[in-house]
Design an enzyme around this catalytic site. Structure first.
Site, PDB file in Angstrom:
ATOM      1  N   THR A   1       0.868  -1.180   0.000  1.00  0.00           N
ATOM      2  CA  THR A   1       0.000   0.000   0.000  1.00  0.00           C
ATOM      3  C   THR A   1       0.897   1.220   0.000  1.00  0.00           C
ATOM      4  OG1 THR A   1      -1.549   1.306   1.329  1.00  0.00           O
ATOM      5  CG2 THR A   1      -0.155  -0.204   2.515  1.00  0.00           C
TER       6      THR A   1
ATOM      7  N   CYS B   1      -2.130   4.959  -5.019  1.00  0.00           N
ATOM      8  CA  CYS B   1      -2.940   4.124  -4.145  1.00  0.00           C
ATOM      9  C   CYS B   1      -3.109   2.814  -4.888  1.00  0.00           C
ATOM     10  CB  CYS B   1      -4.290   4.778  -3.861  1.00  0.00           C
ATOM     11  SG  CYS B   1      -5.457   3.671  -3.050  1.00  0.00           S
TER      12      CYS B   1
END
Length: 230
Positions: free
Chosen positions: A83, A197
């Site tokens: 992430t 993202c």
């Protein structure tokens, strides 16, 4: 082949592509029945999200350090956080680990520079777009100027990530909104857009944009594959 340790589950929707990318790379480069050596520690994202929202980054860092040390103890030769946002706590992991932490922003920065660009837009959570841990690394290590959307659009991107993409919901209306935001970044001089993202590539594909899109999920997984198979 070295063993890659993944800290995933943030969200699990975007962790799945990491496994796919790594195994495809092993098959393509080694042939036959080869697959990647991977260890996965998948966190409960609900716990992480609460700490993010409350600004308790030290608490979130402790959870990820615990996960990283378990991967190291299990035999991982490197560790990766699957992430972008949680790279805010990357220094805590780097201090705790003996094995290297391969940073997602470095994979993105290298790809941008290889493409010959030096000014890009950045889409991600509000934490990633507004704080300096990601933009600063791109600027300091790679000389890349980073543009972020206007405040209203930053809020929209953040809301779509947590309220839709992390839940596996892909909506055409959100895709159109993201396309509009990319066009606005292009009008301000962005030469490409970093999808900062790991969920955004689930929504926005290269065909959806006139600008080059830098898929950090694929780029990070590629960085890990290069390292493991070197």
């Amino acid at each position: 082949m070295k063993t890659v340790g993944l800290i995933g589950g943030m969200s699990w929707e975007s962790t799945i592509p990491y496994y796919r990318h790594l195994n495809k790379a092993a098959k393509q480069r080694l042939g036959g029945l080869h697959s990647a050596k991977v260890l996965l520690y998948s966190v409960d994202f609900a716990e992480i999200e609460v700490l993010q929202r409350e600004g308790d980054w030290d608490g979130a860092g402790r959870l990820l350090v615990e996960a990283a040390l378990k991967l190291e103890a299990a035999g991982a030769d490197c560790v990766a956080i699957c992430t972008n946002t949680m790279h805010k706590v990357a220094p805590a992991l780097e201090s705790a680990l003996k094995v290297p932490l391969l940073h997602i922003a470095d994979a993105a920065g290298q790809a941008v520079r290889t493409a010959g660009l030096d000014r890009v837009g950045l889409l991600g959570t509000s934490f990633t777009m507004e704080q300096d841990f990601y933009k600063g690394r791109l600027a300091e290590r790679f000389g890349i100027e980073v543009l972020v959307p206007e405040p209203e659009d930053r809020e929209l991107v953040h809301r779509v990530i947590y309220g839709e993409l992390c839940l596996g919901e892909i909506r055409d209306a959100s895709r159109l909104a993201f396309q509009r935001i990319v066009e606005a970044l292009a009008a301000r001089g962005a030469q490409g857009v970093v999808l900062g993202c790991t969920e955004i590539p689930l929504l926005l594909e290269p065909a959806d944009s006139a600008l080059p899109l830098f898929d950090t999920t694929a780029l990070h997984a590629g960085q890990l594959a290069d390292w493991a198979l070197a």
